[in-house]
Design a protein around this motif. Structure first.
Motif, PDB file in Angstrom:
ATOM      1  N   UNK A  15       0.834  -1.207   0.000  1.00 20.18           N
ATOM      2  CA  UNK A  15       0.000   0.000   0.000  1.00 20.18           C
ATOM      3  C   UNK A  15       0.870   1.260   0.000  1.00 20.18           C
ATOM      4  N   UNK A  16       1.953   1.243   0.775  1.00 18.97           N
ATOM      5  CA  UNK A  16       2.856   2.390   0.779  1.00 18.97           C
ATOM      6  C   UNK A  16       3.478   2.588  -0.600  1.00 18.97           C
ATOM      7  N   UNK A  17       3.838   1.482  -1.242  1.00 17.81           N
ATOM      8  CA  UNK A  17       4.424   1.584  -2.581  1.00 17.81           C
ATOM      9  C   UNK A  17       3.405   2.108  -3.584  1.00 17.81           C
ATOM     10  N   UNK A  18       2.146   1.693  -3.412  1.00 18.49           N
ATOM     11  CA  UNK A  18       1.091   2.185  -4.300  1.00 18.49           C
ATOM     12  C   UNK A  18       0.901   3.690  -4.135  1.00 18.49           C
ATOM     13  N   UNK A  19       0.983   4.177  -2.902  1.00 15.60           N
ATOM     14  CA  UNK A  19       0.890   5.629  -2.676  1.00 15.60           C
ATOM     15  C   UNK A  19       2.036   6.361  -3.357  1.00 15.60           C
ATOM     16  N   UNK A  20       3.218   5.766  -3.306  1.00 14.41           N
ATOM     17  CA  UNK A  20       4.376   6.380  -3.955  1.00 14.41           C
ATOM     18  C   UNK A  20       4.177   6.453  -5.464  1.00 14.41           C
ATOM     19  N   UNK A  21       3.731   5.339  -6.061  1.00 17.74           N
ATOM     20  CA  UNK A  21       3.491   5.324  -7.506  1.00 17.74           C
ATOM     21  C   UNK A  21       2.345   6.257  -7.862  1.00 17.74           C
ATOM     22  N   UNK A  22       1.291   6.261  -7.030  1.00 19.30           N
ATOM     23  CA  UNK A  22       0.172   7.156  -7.285  1.00 19.30           C
ATOM     24  C   UNK A  22       0.570   8.614  -7.263  1.00 19.30           C
ATOM     25  N   UNK A  23       1.472   8.962  -6.369  1.00 18.90           N
ATOM     26  CA  UNK A  23       1.976  10.334  -6.316  1.00 18.90           C
ATOM     27  C   UNK A  23       2.728  10.670  -7.602  1.00 18.90           C
ATOM     28  N   UNK A  24       3.512   9.706  -8.089  1.00 18.74           N
ATOM     29  CA  UNK A  24       4.239   9.936  -9.336  1.00 18.74           C
ATOM     30  C   UNK A  24       3.278  10.109 -10.501  1.00 18.74           C
ATOM     31  N   UNK A  25       2.182   9.301 -10.494  1.00 13.99           N
ATOM     32  CA  UNK A  25       1.195   9.405 -11.571  1.00 13.99           C
ATOM     33  C   UNK A  25       0.561  10.790 -11.575  1.00 13.99           C
ATOM     34  N   UNK A  26       0.284  11.305 -10.384  1.00 17.92           N
ATOM     35  CA  UNK A  26      -0.360  12.622 -10.290  1.00 17.92           C
ATOM     36  C   UNK A  26       0.526  13.730 -10.842  1.00 17.92           C
ATOM     37  N   UNK A  27       1.839  13.579 -10.675  1.00 23.80           N
ATOM     38  CA  UNK A  27       2.747  14.670 -11.046  1.00 23.80           C
ATOM     39  C   UNK A  27       3.634  14.327 -12.243  1.00 23.80           C
ATOM     40  N   UNK A  28       3.444  13.146 -12.821  1.00 22.15           N
ATOM     41  CA  UNK A  28       4.329  12.737 -13.917  1.00 22.15           C
ATOM     42  C   UNK A  28       4.090  13.598 -15.152  1.00 22.15           C
ATOM     43  N   UNK A  29       5.167  13.953 -15.794  1.00 22.30           N
ATOM     44  CA  UNK A  29       5.094  14.683 -17.057  1.00 22.30           C
ATOM     45  C   UNK A  29       5.537  13.809 -18.222  1.00 22.30           C
TER      46      UNK A  29
END
Length: 321
Positions: A15-29
Protein backbone atom coordinates in the motif's frame (compact mmCIF):
# COMPACT_ATOMS: atom_id res chain seq x y z
CA UNK A 1 10.64 -10.01 0.94
CA UNK A 2 9.78 -13.45 2.33
CA UNK A 3 10.13 -12.12 5.90
CA UNK A 4 7.73 -9.28 5.14
CA UNK A 5 5.07 -11.70 3.96
CA UNK A 6 5.63 -14.10 6.85
CA UNK A 7 5.10 -11.18 9.24
CA UNK A 8 1.93 -10.18 7.35
CA UNK A 9 3.54 -6.87 6.37
CA UNK A 10 3.46 -7.40 2.61
CA UNK A 11 0.05 -5.77 2.27
CA UNK A 12 1.11 -2.74 4.33
CA UNK A 13 4.30 -2.12 2.36
CA UNK A 14 2.50 -2.71 -0.93
CA UNK A 15 0.00 0.00 0.00
CA UNK A 16 2.86 2.39 0.78
CA UNK A 17 4.42 1.58 -2.58
CA UNK A 18 1.09 2.19 -4.30
CA UNK A 19 0.89 5.63 -2.68
CA UNK A 20 4.38 6.38 -3.96
CA UNK A 21 3.49 5.32 -7.51
CA UNK A 22 0.17 7.16 -7.28
CA UNK A 23 1.98 10.33 -6.32
CA UNK A 24 4.24 9.94 -9.34
CA UNK A 25 1.20 9.41 -11.57
CA UNK A 26 -0.36 12.62 -10.29
CA UNK A 27 2.75 14.67 -11.05
CA UNK A 28 4.33 12.74 -13.92
CA UNK A 29 5.09 14.68 -17.06
CA UNK A 30 6.77 11.86 -18.95
CA UNK A 31 5.86 8.18 -19.33
CA UNK A 32 2.51 8.85 -17.72
CA UNK A 33 0.93 5.98 -19.63
CA UNK A 34 3.41 3.46 -18.25
CA UNK A 35 2.92 4.78 -14.73
CA UNK A 36 -0.83 4.38 -14.98
CA UNK A 37 -0.44 0.82 -16.19
CA UNK A 38 1.96 0.22 -13.32
CA UNK A 39 -0.63 1.59 -10.89
CA UNK A 40 -3.32 -0.73 -12.27
CA UNK A 41 -0.92 -3.65 -11.85
CA UNK A 42 -0.19 -2.73 -8.22
CA UNK A 43 -3.90 -2.31 -7.50
CA UNK A 44 -4.50 -5.96 -8.30
CA UNK A 45 -1.55 -6.98 -6.12
CA UNK A 46 -3.05 -5.08 -3.20
CA UNK A 47 -6.40 -6.78 -3.67
CA UNK A 48 -4.80 -10.24 -3.63
CA UNK A 49 -2.60 -9.44 -0.62
CA UNK A 50 -5.65 -8.13 1.22
CA UNK A 51 -7.39 -11.42 0.52
CA UNK A 52 -4.41 -13.41 1.81
CA UNK A 53 -4.17 -11.23 4.92
CA UNK A 54 -7.89 -11.67 5.55
CA UNK A 55 -7.72 -15.46 5.69
CA UNK A 56 -4.25 -15.87 7.17
CA UNK A 57 -4.68 -13.33 9.94
CA UNK A 58 -8.07 -11.63 10.30
CA UNK A 59 -10.32 -14.69 9.99
CA UNK A 60 -8.34 -16.81 12.52
CA UNK A 61 -8.32 -13.82 14.88
CA UNK A 62 -12.07 -13.46 14.44
CA UNK A 63 -12.55 -17.13 15.29
CA UNK A 64 -10.33 -16.72 18.36
CA UNK A 65 -12.25 -13.62 19.48
CA UNK A 66 -15.56 -15.47 19.16
CA UNK A 67 -14.10 -18.37 21.14
CA UNK A 68 -12.93 -16.06 23.95
CA UNK A 69 -16.33 -14.36 24.15
CA UNK A 70 -18.10 -17.72 24.33
CA UNK A 71 -15.63 -19.05 26.89
CA UNK A 72 -15.96 -16.07 29.23
CA UNK A 73 -19.64 -15.35 28.52
CA UNK A 74 -18.69 -11.69 28.49
CA UNK A 75 -18.70 -9.29 25.58
CA UNK A 76 -18.14 -5.57 25.54
CA UNK A 77 -20.09 -3.46 23.10
CA UNK A 78 -16.84 -2.64 21.28
CA UNK A 79 -16.09 -6.37 20.93
CA UNK A 80 -19.51 -7.03 19.44
CA UNK A 81 -19.17 -4.16 16.98
CA UNK A 82 -15.66 -5.21 16.08
CA UNK A 83 -16.70 -8.81 15.49
CA UNK A 84 -19.63 -7.76 13.32
CA UNK A 85 -17.36 -5.45 11.32
CA UNK A 86 -14.82 -8.24 10.92
CA UNK A 87 -17.44 -10.57 9.41
CA UNK A 88 -18.39 -7.84 6.94
CA UNK A 89 -14.73 -7.18 6.08
CA UNK A 90 -14.07 -10.84 5.30
CA UNK A 91 -16.94 -10.92 2.83
CA UNK A 92 -15.95 -7.53 1.44
CA UNK A 93 -12.39 -8.72 0.72
CA UNK A 94 -13.81 -11.53 -1.43
CA UNK A 95 -16.03 -9.12 -3.33
CA UNK A 96 -13.19 -6.63 -3.78
CA UNK A 97 -10.87 -9.30 -5.17
CA UNK A 98 -13.56 -10.60 -7.51
CA UNK A 99 -14.15 -7.10 -8.87
CA UNK A 100 -10.41 -6.54 -9.23
CA UNK A 101 -10.09 -9.83 -11.06
CA UNK A 102 -12.79 -8.91 -13.56
CA UNK A 103 -11.23 -5.49 -14.14
CA UNK A 104 -8.12 -7.15 -15.57
CA UNK A 105 -10.14 -9.17 -18.05
CA UNK A 106 -10.38 -6.78 -20.95
CA UNK A 107 -13.68 -8.00 -22.36
CA UNK A 108 -15.54 -8.47 -19.08
CA UNK A 109 -18.37 -6.34 -17.80
CA UNK A 110 -18.41 -4.86 -14.35
CA UNK A 111 -20.59 -6.39 -11.68
CA UNK A 112 -23.85 -4.52 -11.36
CA UNK A 113 -24.96 -3.19 -7.99
CA UNK A 114 -27.42 -6.05 -7.59
CA UNK A 115 -24.80 -8.65 -8.54
CA UNK A 116 -22.31 -7.13 -6.08
CA UNK A 117 -24.84 -7.21 -3.24
CA UNK A 118 -25.74 -10.85 -3.87
CA UNK A 119 -22.06 -11.81 -4.21
CA UNK A 120 -21.32 -10.08 -0.89
CA UNK A 121 -24.27 -11.65 0.91
CA UNK A 122 -23.65 -15.19 -0.31
CA UNK A 123 -20.08 -15.11 0.98
CA UNK A 124 -21.24 -13.61 4.27
CA UNK A 125 -23.89 -16.30 4.79
CA UNK A 126 -21.41 -19.07 3.96
CA UNK A 127 -18.54 -17.79 6.12
CA UNK A 128 -20.51 -16.92 9.27
CA UNK A 129 -21.74 -20.49 10.01
CA UNK A 130 -18.28 -21.88 9.26
CA UNK A 131 -16.54 -19.62 11.77
CA UNK A 132 -19.30 -20.20 14.33
CA UNK A 133 -19.09 -24.00 14.33
CA UNK A 134 -15.27 -23.92 14.47
CA UNK A 135 -15.44 -21.61 17.51
CA UNK A 136 -18.07 -23.81 19.17
CA UNK A 137 -16.01 -26.94 18.56
CA UNK A 138 -12.97 -25.19 20.08
CA UNK A 139 -15.11 -24.28 23.08
CA UNK A 140 -15.30 -27.91 24.14
CA UNK A 141 -12.13 -29.31 22.56
CA UNK A 142 -9.48 -26.55 22.26
CA UNK A 143 -6.78 -28.99 21.18
CA UNK A 144 -9.13 -30.94 18.97
CA UNK A 145 -9.73 -27.91 16.74
CA UNK A 146 -5.99 -27.79 16.01
CA UNK A 147 -6.09 -31.41 14.87
CA UNK A 148 -9.22 -30.70 12.86
CA UNK A 149 -7.59 -27.75 11.12
CA UNK A 150 -4.51 -29.77 10.19
CA UNK A 151 -6.57 -32.63 8.78
CA UNK A 152 -8.86 -30.39 6.73
CA UNK A 153 -5.93 -28.23 5.60
CA UNK A 154 -4.07 -31.36 4.46
CA UNK A 155 -7.12 -32.55 2.51
CA UNK A 156 -7.46 -29.15 0.83
CA UNK A 157 -3.74 -28.99 0.10
CA UNK A 158 -3.87 -32.39 -1.63
CA UNK A 159 -6.95 -31.28 -3.57
CA UNK A 160 -5.23 -28.11 -4.78
CA UNK A 161 -2.19 -30.13 -5.84
CA UNK A 162 -4.41 -32.51 -7.80
CA UNK A 163 -5.99 -29.56 -9.62
CA UNK A 164 -2.59 -28.07 -10.40
CA UNK A 165 -1.62 -24.40 -10.25
CA UNK A 166 0.94 -22.36 -12.12
CA UNK A 167 1.20 -19.19 -10.06
CA UNK A 168 4.87 -18.96 -9.02
CA UNK A 169 8.05 -19.30 -11.01
CA UNK A 170 9.55 -22.26 -9.14
CA UNK A 171 8.34 -25.38 -7.36
CA UNK A 172 9.09 -24.31 -3.78
CA UNK A 173 7.13 -21.05 -3.80
CA UNK A 174 4.38 -22.79 -5.77
CA UNK A 175 3.91 -25.26 -2.91
CA UNK A 176 3.83 -22.36 -0.46
CA UNK A 177 1.13 -20.71 -2.55
CA UNK A 178 -0.90 -23.92 -2.57
CA UNK A 179 -0.53 -24.15 1.21
CA UNK A 180 -1.94 -20.62 1.54
CA UNK A 181 -4.84 -21.50 -0.77
CA UNK A 182 -5.56 -24.54 1.44
CA UNK A 183 -5.91 -22.21 4.43
CA UNK A 184 -8.39 -20.07 2.50
CA UNK A 185 -10.34 -23.19 1.52
CA UNK A 186 -10.69 -24.08 5.20
CA UNK A 187 -13.03 -21.10 5.50
CA UNK A 188 -14.21 -20.17 2.00
CA UNK A 189 -14.36 -21.25 -1.64
CA UNK A 190 -11.38 -20.19 -3.75
CA UNK A 191 -11.01 -21.39 -7.34
CA UNK A 192 -7.50 -22.17 -8.59
CA UNK A 193 -8.04 -24.16 -11.78
CA UNK A 194 -9.30 -23.34 -15.25
CA UNK A 195 -12.57 -24.47 -16.73
CA UNK A 196 -16.05 -24.92 -15.35
CA UNK A 197 -16.27 -24.83 -11.58
CA UNK A 198 -19.68 -26.44 -11.12
CA UNK A 199 -18.52 -29.90 -10.09
CA UNK A 200 -15.57 -28.64 -8.06
CA UNK A 201 -17.78 -26.23 -6.15
CA UNK A 202 -20.35 -28.97 -5.48
CA UNK A 203 -17.58 -31.21 -4.09
CA UNK A 204 -16.17 -28.39 -1.98
CA UNK A 205 -19.45 -27.12 -0.52
CA UNK A 206 -20.65 -30.68 0.07
CA UNK A 207 -17.47 -31.41 2.01
CA UNK A 208 -17.66 -28.19 4.04
CA UNK A 209 -21.37 -28.70 4.74
CA UNK A 210 -20.77 -32.23 6.06
CA UNK A 211 -17.70 -31.13 8.03
CA UNK A 212 -19.46 -28.12 9.59
CA UNK A 213 -22.50 -30.25 10.43
CA UNK A 214 -20.28 -32.76 12.21
CA UNK A 215 -18.62 -29.94 14.17
CA UNK A 216 -22.00 -28.58 15.18
CA UNK A 217 -23.30 -32.01 16.20
CA UNK A 218 -20.11 -32.62 18.18
CA UNK A 219 -20.75 -29.44 20.13
CA UNK A 220 -24.36 -30.45 20.78
CA UNK A 221 -23.21 -33.87 21.97
CA UNK A 222 -20.56 -32.37 24.23
CA UNK A 223 -22.94 -29.77 25.57
CA UNK A 224 -25.41 -32.51 26.55
CA UNK A 225 -23.07 -33.29 29.43
CA UNK A 226 -23.67 -29.81 30.89
CA UNK A 227 -26.23 -27.02 30.81
CA UNK A 228 -23.78 -24.28 29.86
CA UNK A 229 -24.29 -22.06 26.81
CA UNK A 230 -27.94 -23.00 26.42
CA UNK A 231 -28.51 -19.58 24.82
CA UNK A 232 -26.47 -20.79 21.83
CA UNK A 233 -29.01 -23.43 20.82
CA UNK A 234 -31.04 -21.02 18.64
CA UNK A 235 -27.80 -19.74 17.11
CA UNK A 236 -26.48 -23.17 16.16
CA UNK A 237 -29.96 -24.11 14.89
CA UNK A 238 -29.82 -21.15 12.50
CA UNK A 239 -26.35 -22.07 11.17
CA UNK A 240 -27.55 -24.69 8.68
CA UNK A 241 -30.36 -22.55 7.21
CA UNK A 242 -27.88 -19.68 6.95
CA UNK A 243 -25.42 -21.83 4.99
CA UNK A 244 -28.18 -23.14 2.73
CA UNK A 245 -29.33 -19.56 2.15
CA UNK A 246 -25.80 -18.67 1.10
CA UNK A 247 -25.77 -21.55 -1.37
CA UNK A 248 -29.14 -20.43 -2.68
CA UNK A 249 -27.86 -16.90 -3.23
CA UNK A 250 -24.83 -18.28 -5.07
CA UNK A 251 -27.08 -20.29 -7.38
CA UNK A 252 -29.19 -17.16 -7.91
CA UNK A 253 -26.08 -15.17 -8.84
CA UNK A 254 -24.83 -17.64 -11.43
CA UNK A 255 -28.30 -18.35 -12.76
CA UNK A 256 -29.59 -14.82 -13.25
CA UNK A 257 -27.11 -12.12 -12.10
CA UNK A 258 -23.73 -13.19 -13.50
CA UNK A 259 -22.46 -10.65 -16.08
CA UNK A 260 -22.00 -13.43 -18.62
CA UNK A 261 -25.67 -14.31 -18.29
CA UNK A 262 -26.61 -10.69 -18.84
CA UNK A 263 -24.73 -10.55 -22.14
CA UNK A 264 -25.78 -14.12 -23.13
CA UNK A 265 -22.28 -15.40 -23.72
CA UNK A 266 -21.80 -19.07 -24.47
CA UNK A 267 -19.35 -21.31 -22.69
CA UNK A 268 -19.60 -19.54 -19.35
CA UNK A 269 -16.69 -20.04 -17.00
CA UNK A 270 -16.05 -18.83 -13.51
CA UNK A 271 -13.05 -16.57 -12.91
CA UNK A 272 -9.89 -18.26 -11.71
CA UNK A 273 -9.07 -16.77 -8.30
CA UNK A 274 -5.44 -17.67 -8.67
CA UNK A 275 -3.67 -14.92 -10.44
CA UNK A 276 -2.48 -11.48 -9.60
CA UNK A 277 0.30 -8.98 -9.92
CA UNK A 278 3.80 -9.80 -8.84
CA UNK A 279 5.15 -8.67 -5.53
CA UNK A 280 8.77 -9.66 -5.81
CA UNK A 281 11.32 -12.03 -7.18
CA UNK A 282 9.24 -15.20 -7.20
CA UNK A 283 6.18 -13.78 -8.90
CA UNK A 284 6.17 -13.55 -12.66
CA UNK A 285 7.28 -10.03 -13.34
CA UNK A 286 5.86 -7.61 -15.85
CA UNK A 287 8.51 -6.28 -18.16
CA UNK A 288 9.01 -2.74 -19.37
CA UNK A 289 8.10 -1.14 -21.61
CA UNK A 290 4.93 -3.22 -21.95
CA UNK A 291 3.99 -3.24 -18.26
CA UNK A 292 1.52 -6.03 -18.95
CA UNK A 293 0.60 -8.68 -16.42
CA UNK A 294 1.46 -11.72 -18.55
CA UNK A 295 -0.48 -14.18 -16.39
CA UNK A 296 -3.64 -12.08 -16.46
CA UNK A 297 -3.39 -11.71 -20.22
CA UNK A 298 -2.83 -15.45 -20.74
CA UNK A 299 -5.61 -16.51 -18.39
CA UNK A 300 -8.07 -14.07 -19.97
CA UNK A 301 -7.33 -15.45 -23.44
CA UNK A 302 -7.43 -19.07 -22.26
CA UNK A 303 -10.49 -19.19 -20.06
CA UNK A 304 -12.90 -16.57 -21.41
CA UNK A 305 -14.75 -15.91 -24.60
CA UNK A 306 -13.98 -12.42 -25.85
CA UNK A 307 -16.85 -10.05 -26.40
CA UNK A 308 -16.89 -7.14 -28.80
CA UNK A 309 -14.71 -4.19 -27.69
CA UNK A 310 -17.69 -1.89 -28.04
CA UNK A 311 -19.48 -3.86 -25.34
CA UNK A 312 -16.75 -3.31 -22.77
CA UNK A 313 -17.66 -1.36 -19.67
CA UNK A 314 -14.05 -0.55 -18.86
CA UNK A 315 -10.54 -1.87 -19.36
CA UNK A 316 -7.58 -2.48 -17.15
CA UNK A 317 -4.12 -3.96 -17.32
CA UNK A 318 -2.48 -3.38 -20.69
CA UNK A 319 -5.52 -1.63 -22.10
CA UNK A 320 -6.29 0.53 -19.10
CA UNK A 321 -4.92 3.69 -20.65
Amino acid sequence: LAALHLLQLGFFFRCLYALKVGWRVCWAKAQEEDEQRHMAFISHDISMLRLFETFLENTPQLTLLLYVILRTNKAELSQGLGMGTAFLCVSWSLLDYHQSLRSFLQDKHELSLGSSIIYFLWNLFLICPRILVVALFALLWPYGVAVHFLLVWLAMFIWVNLQGTDFMESAGPEQLYRAVVAVILYFSWFNVAQGRTLYRSIIYHGFILVDSTLLGLSWLWGRALSEEHSYLLPVISAALPCYLLGLGLRVTYYKWLHPNVQVRQEGRYDEVDAHGGGDGVEFRSFLEPDLVNRRMQWLAQTHFSLSQPAQQHFLNGAAAV
